[in-house]
Design a protein around this motif. Structure first.
Motif, short mmCIF file in Angstrom:
data_model
loop_
_atom_site.label_atom_id
_atom_site.label_comp_id
_atom_site.label_asym_id
_atom_site.label_seq_id
_atom_site.Cartn_x
_atom_site.Cartn_y
_atom_site.Cartn_z
N TRP A 63 -27.65 -42.97 37.57
CA TRP A 63 -28.15 -42.06 36.54
C TRP A 63 -27.48 -42.36 35.20
CZ3 TRP A 63 -28.04 -36.44 38.83
CH2 TRP A 63 -28.90 -36.37 39.93
N HIS A 140 -34.73 -33.60 30.05
CA HIS A 140 -35.49 -34.69 30.67
C HIS A 140 -36.91 -34.77 30.10
CE1 HIS A 140 -35.56 -37.76 33.75
NE2 HIS A 140 -36.66 -37.27 34.29
N ASN A 147 -33.91 -41.43 30.33
CA ASN A 147 -33.80 -41.63 31.78
C ASN A 147 -32.53 -40.98 32.32
OD1 ASN A 147 -35.67 -42.62 33.46
ND2 ASN A 147 -35.07 -44.76 33.26
#
Length: 183
Positions: A63, A140, A147
């Motif tokens: 992430w 988001h 991302n």
């Protein structure tokens, strides 16, 4: 919901729920590594018996929110966060206040929240502004190119609603009942 998970749900309705104590003979919480652990296994072992578990850090190691927004010491990378989102407007709740049984929210620039956060840390986790909580910011959605994260497959399904829809049983969702405005 895949077929195997659906079959498990159906068998649960037809049979009695397994005894929690029999399923969980250990006092330890299971730690799940990122291997070939299937959604169906997760559903059967943890969701149905309502048994807690912890997912390995491997689920989040790719992430951007973990790689770019945290320092080597594991602390927030304020400089990077300000660079990426400083001017964004964010909803902040005041946890020390209640209005209509909820915490009131204000929209402020993210850089103001970062200034509060730094001050809060510097003052021994205390602030005259109270406890402010950045709540319900859809980062988001607002910054898709960043991302920030990807949702693990185990949390992508609204399995309960999917199950009730599949067997065509009303799950008692809120429905508008008519012109009087009742819900």
């Amino acid at each position: 919901m895949d077929r195997e998970t659906f079959q498990t749900c159906c068998s649960l309705v037809k049979n009695h729920r397994p005894c929690y104590e029999k399923l969980c003979s250990s006092n330890l919480i299971n730690y799940i590594e990122k291997k070939d652990f299937s959604y169906s296994k997760f559903f059967e072992k943890y969701v149905l018996p309502n048994y807690p578990c912890v997912f390995s850090g491997r689920y989040t190691e790719d992430w951007n929110s973990r790689k770019r927004w945290v320092t080597q010491e594991g602390k927030p990378n304020f400089q990077r966060l300000l660079q990426d989102f400083g001017d964004a407007l964010v909803p902040v709740a005041n946890c020390n206040a209640k209005e209509y049984n909820a915490n009131p929210k204000k929209i402020i620039p993210f850089k103001e929240y970062i200034a509060y956060w730094k001050d809060y840390i510097q003052n021994g986790h205390s602030s005259p502004k109270g406890c402010l909580y950045l709540k319900d910011w859809h980062l988001h959605r607002e910054f898709p190119k960043h991302n920030a994260y990807s949702t693990p497959v185990f949390f992508t399904s609204d399995w309960l609603n999917e199950y009730w829809d599949a067997i065509e049983v009303d799950d008692y969702r809120f429905v508008y009942m008519g012109p009087k405005g009742s819900w």
